[in-house]
Design a protein around this motif. Structure first.
Motif, short mmCIF file in Angstrom:
data_model
loop_
_atom_site.label_atom_id
_atom_site.label_comp_id
_atom_site.label_asym_id
_atom_site.label_seq_id
_atom_site.Cartn_x
_atom_site.Cartn_y
_atom_site.Cartn_z
N PHE A 85 6.06 -1.80 16.48
CA PHE A 85 7.51 -1.80 16.63
C PHE A 85 7.92 -0.67 17.56
O PHE A 85 7.10 0.18 17.92
CB PHE A 85 8.20 -1.61 15.26
N ARG A 86 9.18 -0.68 17.94
CA ARG A 86 9.80 0.44 18.65
C ARG A 86 10.93 0.95 17.79
O ARG A 86 11.57 0.18 17.07
CB ARG A 86 10.34 -0.01 20.01
N GLU A 87 11.20 2.24 17.90
CA GLU A 87 12.30 2.81 17.13
C GLU A 87 13.63 2.24 17.61
O GLU A 87 13.77 1.85 18.76
CB GLU A 87 12.34 4.33 17.30
N ASP A 88 14.60 2.23 16.70
CA ASP A 88 15.92 1.77 17.11
C ASP A 88 16.56 2.79 18.06
O ASP A 88 16.07 3.91 18.22
CB ASP A 88 16.81 1.46 15.90
N PHE A 89 17.64 2.41 18.69
CA PHE A 89 18.29 3.23 19.71
C PHE A 89 18.68 4.61 19.19
O PHE A 89 18.61 5.60 19.90
CB PHE A 89 19.53 2.50 20.24
N PHE A 90 19.08 4.68 17.93
CA PHE A 90 19.54 5.95 17.35
C PHE A 90 18.42 6.73 16.66
O PHE A 90 18.66 7.73 16.00
CB PHE A 90 20.69 5.69 16.37
N LEU A 91 17.18 6.25 16.82
CA LEU A 91 15.99 6.93 16.28
C LEU A 91 16.06 7.08 14.77
O LEU A 91 15.67 8.10 14.21
CB LEU A 91 15.79 8.28 16.97
N ARG A 92 16.53 6.03 14.09
CA ARG A 92 16.67 6.05 12.63
C ARG A 92 15.69 5.13 11.93
O ARG A 92 15.82 4.88 10.74
CB ARG A 92 18.08 5.66 12.24
N THR A 93 14.71 4.62 12.64
CA THR A 93 13.77 3.67 12.05
C THR A 93 12.94 4.36 10.96
O THR A 93 12.38 5.43 11.18
CB THR A 93 12.84 3.10 13.13
N VAL A 94 12.89 3.71 9.81
CA VAL A 94 12.06 4.18 8.70
C VAL A 94 11.36 2.97 8.10
O VAL A 94 12.00 1.95 7.83
CB VAL A 94 12.91 4.88 7.60
N PHE A 95 10.05 3.08 7.91
CA PHE A 95 9.29 2.07 7.20
C PHE A 95 8.68 2.73 5.97
O PHE A 95 8.27 3.89 6.02
CB PHE A 95 8.15 1.50 8.06
N TRP A 96 8.62 1.99 4.89
CA TRP A 96 7.95 2.48 3.70
C TRP A 96 7.15 1.34 3.09
O TRP A 96 7.37 0.16 3.39
CB TRP A 96 8.95 3.07 2.70
N CYS A 97 6.20 1.70 2.25
CA CYS A 97 5.34 0.71 1.60
C CYS A 97 5.30 0.95 0.11
O CYS A 97 5.28 2.09 -0.37
CB CYS A 97 3.91 0.78 2.15
N ALA A 104 -2.78 1.90 -10.77
CA ALA A 104 -1.88 2.89 -10.18
C ALA A 104 -0.97 2.24 -9.14
O ALA A 104 -1.23 1.12 -8.68
CB ALA A 104 -2.69 4.02 -9.54
N GLN A 105 0.07 2.99 -8.77
CA GLN A 105 1.04 2.50 -7.79
C GLN A 105 1.62 3.67 -7.02
O GLN A 105 1.48 4.82 -7.42
CB GLN A 105 2.17 1.75 -8.50
N ALA A 106 2.29 3.37 -5.92
CA ALA A 106 2.99 4.39 -5.14
C ALA A 106 3.98 3.70 -4.20
O ALA A 106 3.75 2.58 -3.75
CB ALA A 106 2.01 5.23 -4.34
N VAL A 107 5.04 4.40 -3.91
CA VAL A 107 5.99 4.00 -2.87
C VAL A 107 6.12 5.21 -1.96
O VAL A 107 6.38 6.32 -2.44
CB VAL A 107 7.37 3.61 -3.46
N PHE A 108 5.92 5.00 -0.66
CA PHE A 108 5.95 6.14 0.25
C PHE A 108 6.33 5.69 1.65
O PHE A 108 6.13 4.54 2.03
CB PHE A 108 4.59 6.86 0.27
N LYS A 109 6.91 6.63 2.40
CA LYS A 109 7.27 6.35 3.79
C LYS A 109 6.01 6.37 4.64
O LYS A 109 5.15 7.24 4.47
CB LYS A 109 8.25 7.39 4.32
N VAL A 110 5.89 5.42 5.56
CA VAL A 110 4.76 5.37 6.49
C VAL A 110 5.19 5.66 7.92
O VAL A 110 4.36 5.92 8.78
CB VAL A 110 4.00 4.03 6.43
N PHE A 111 6.51 5.61 8.17
CA PHE A 111 7.04 5.98 9.48
C PHE A 111 8.48 6.43 9.32
O PHE A 111 9.28 5.79 8.65
CB PHE A 111 7.00 4.82 10.48
#
Length: 157
Positions: A85-97, A104-111
């Motif tokens: 992907f490319r970041e959005d224009f305002f550089l606010r792109t966030v991905f999490w998994c 076990a489990q986890a939720v975390f940001k990957v970008f």
């Protein structure tokens, strides 16, 4: 005729200053942009989520951003899920998994937009490996060492 040496001196000084300015621009803008990716807003980013669990354990992965749901994926040991992907224009792109293994489990940001993350990803490849003892990011800026990012949480919490 007496002004000729002054004019020549001004021309020489101006040429010298101009040469130094061009050298500065080349040295610190173009070279730095290539090395440190000052123009990272044009970067195509690649995120990898790797199943590094032992004993052939399967991993459930569900990654998304505010705008994109990448769906559920089941990874066998050694497999990975990746997207670009490319970041959005305002550089606010966030991905999490949201990741799950049998116990076990986890939720975390990957970008997210963060220069320290960008260095670890060498300005284009963020590699996350999920191991038995935690979730690691591969620091490509430091010989590809895996750095512990966070621990797993017990399933059901």
């Amino acid at each position: 005729m007496t002004n000729a040496p002054k004019i020549i001196n001004k021309v020489v000084v101006t040429a010298l200053v101009l040469a130094l300015a061009i050298n500065f621009i080349h040295q610190y803008c173009f070279v730095a942009a290539k090395k440190e990716r000052i123009l990272y807003e044009f970067t195509t980013w690649h995120v990898y989520v790797v199943n590094g669990l032992s004993n052939n354990r399967e991993l459930s992965v569900h990654c998304k951003s505010k705008d994109d749901d990448l769906g559920f994926h089941y990874l066998s040991a050694g497999d990975n899920f990746t997207w670009s992907f490319r970041e959005d224009f305002f550089l606010r792109t966030v991905f999490w998994c949201d990741v799950n293994r049998d116990d076990a489990q986890a939720v975390f940001k990957v970008f997210w937009h963060d220069v320290l993350l960008f260095y670890k990803c060498m300005w284009k490849n963020c590699v996350w490996t999920l191991k038995d003892d935690g979730i690691y990011i591969k620091n490509l800026d430091h010989d590809g060492l895996d750095e512990l990012y966070r621990n797993w949480e017990p399933a059901g919490q």
